[in-house]
Design an enzyme around this catalytic site. Structure first.
Site, PDB file in Angstrom:
ATOM      1  N   CYS A 130      32.284 -31.054  -4.166  1.00 32.70           N
ATOM      2  CA  CYS A 130      33.436 -31.690  -3.523  1.00 32.70           C
ATOM      3  C   CYS A 130      33.332 -31.742  -1.994  1.00 32.70           C
ATOM      4  CB  CYS A 130      34.719 -30.982  -3.944  1.00 32.70           C
ATOM      5  SG  CYS A 130      34.517 -29.226  -4.328  1.00 32.70           S
ATOM      6  N   HIS A 243      40.348 -30.689   0.374  1.00 30.46           N
ATOM      7  CA  HIS A 243      39.512 -29.817   1.189  1.00 30.46           C
ATOM      8  C   HIS A 243      39.505 -30.386   2.609  1.00 30.46           C
ATOM      9  CE1 HIS A 243      38.454 -27.997  -2.456  1.00 30.46           C
ATOM     10  NE2 HIS A 243      37.194 -28.357  -2.584  1.00 30.46           N
TER      11      HIS A 243
HETATM   12  O1  L14 Z   1      29.958 -27.137  -7.313  1.00 24.92           O
HETATM   13  O2  L14 Z   1      36.748 -24.932  -5.923  1.00 24.92           O
HETATM   14  O3  L14 Z   1      31.314 -28.445  -8.322  1.00 24.92           O
HETATM   15  O4  L14 Z   1      35.822 -23.393  -7.104  1.00 24.92           O
HETATM   16  C1  L14 Z   1      33.205 -26.405  -8.698  1.00 24.92           C
HETATM   17  C2  L14 Z   1      34.267 -25.356  -8.428  1.00 24.92           C
HETATM   18  C3  L14 Z   1      32.683 -26.430  -6.287  1.00 24.92           C
HETATM   19  C4  L14 Z   1      33.752 -25.412  -6.037  1.00 24.92           C
HETATM   20  C5  L14 Z   1      31.064 -27.371  -7.787  1.00 24.92           C
HETATM   21  C6  L14 Z   1      35.867 -24.543  -6.676  1.00 24.92           C
HETATM   22  C7  L14 Z   1      32.118 -26.305  -7.664  1.00 24.92           C
HETATM   23  C8  L14 Z   1      34.826 -25.536  -7.041  1.00 24.92           C
END
Ligand code: L14
Length: 334
Positions: A130, A243
């Site tokens: 993300c 974010h």
């Molecule tokens: O690499 O906010 O897609 O804990 C998925 C979980 C990024 C962080 C990913 C989170 C993760 C996300």
């Protein structure tokens, strides 16, 4: 009749799964059959798609017969196990997890940056992390004009990326604290309400977290340039959606903040929100539910010759996940 595609959503009841279904509907993707898949625990629930209620089926190796595209968002272990079954059935997988992202045989795609890579797949295309997805959309026009030598990024990440339970935990903990009670953390290593936790995903050998190292590796892979130096600190904050990122850019050639503003105003997927005289800059609560990444606080870095500072906010469930996956799908079927 125009071509329609049969689409499976793996992890259909999750936060991103729900967003995927919503965006398929919103963008009028030509869906023939929508097949929501999930664990046995969620099988039998229904999801709503274009005014119909569709029963969620249990994910099994045989779930992909007749499916053209599968959108995976049920965790890395599920993708690891089931993407190969889907590929065997002739299904093209767009995977939201980190599992295949750095695999050199798997394209990692943000359509505003490297759409052509999507077509070089062997059955699996990875959707980036993300924080990385929203970042590269804002960097691409700057990179194309003057090159990028180094990036220093600090993130302020919402809880929704961690799932439904994490959203619930922020809500419950906040309510409890305001009532003078403290609830034990379950989804995060520490209480998230009224806090800031510099720890997302696991720690690695070098002292960085996996989330930080994803930003480092994925940024270089999507931009197609291993020479960009990247360092990041990823922080979880008590925000539900979006974010935010403080981004310091050392460019290869000098560029002014005014020129960056001009470039970003013309960039696809970006909205410049930058009028400090009127207290205008991107904010998570304003960007929630929006497709475009907002960029503001664009200024010359006073500490170095070729430096730009900016603040970038994106909806982590949209550009950071579901929207980007569906943009990849649109690129494949266009
Ligand atoms: O690499 O906010 O897609 O804990 C998925 C979980 C990024 C962080 C990913 C989170 C993760 C996300």
């Amino acid at each position: 009749m125009s071509t329609q595609y049969n689409i499976a959503v793996v992890g259909a009841t999750g936060v991103v799964g729900q967003e995927l279904i919503k965006i398929l509907e919103e963008r009028k993707v030509p869906v023939g059959e929508l097949r929501p898949l999930a664990s046995a625990r969620s099988a039998g629930k229904t999801v709503k798609f274009n005014d119909t209620h569709i029963e969620v089926q249990e994910l099994t190796p045989d779930s992909f017969n007749g499916i053209d595209y599968a959108l995976f968002s049920a965790g890395g272990a599920i993708s690891e196990e089931f993407c190969p079954h889907a590929v065997k059935a002739g299904t093209v997988c767009i995977d939201n997890t980190s599992h295949f992202r750095m695999d050199p045989t798997v394209p990692l795609v943000v359509p505003e940056v490297n759409a052509a890579d999507a077509h070089k797949h062997n059955g699996i295309i990875a959707n980036p992390n993300c924080s990385t997805a929203q970042l590269v959309v804002a960097l691409k026009p700057i990179y194309d004009e003057v090159g990028i030598a180094r990036l220093v990024i600090s993130t302020y990440q919402s809880v929704s990326g961690a799932g439904n339970e994490a959203i619930f935990e922020l809500e419950e903990q906040s309510r409890a604290l305001l009532n003078g009670q403290e609830l034990a953390p379950e989804q995060f290593p520490h209480p998230i309400a009224f806090n800031a936790i510099p720890h997302i995903d696991k720690f690695t050998e070098n002292g960085y977290t996996k989330e930080e190292m994803k930003m480092v590796g994925e940024t270089k892979k999507i931009m197609g340039d291993d020479t960009i130096a990247v360092t990041a600190t990823c922080v979880r904050i008590p925000v539900f959606i979006c974010h935010s990122e403080s981004v310091n850019i050392k460019t290869r050639k000098k560029i002014s903040a005014a020129r960056v503003r001009e470039l970003l105003q013309a960039a696809p997927g970006v909205e410049v929100v930058d009028d400090v005289a009127n207290n205008v800059y991107p904010l998570p609560r304003a960007v929630s539910g929006k497709n475009d990444v907002q960029v503001g606080r664009i200024r010359d870095d006073i500490s170095q010759e070729n430096g730009i500072e900016l603040w970038c906010v994106g909806d982590n469930l949209r550009k950071g996940a579901a929207l980007n996956a569906i943009q990849i799908l649109e690129e494949l079927i266009k």
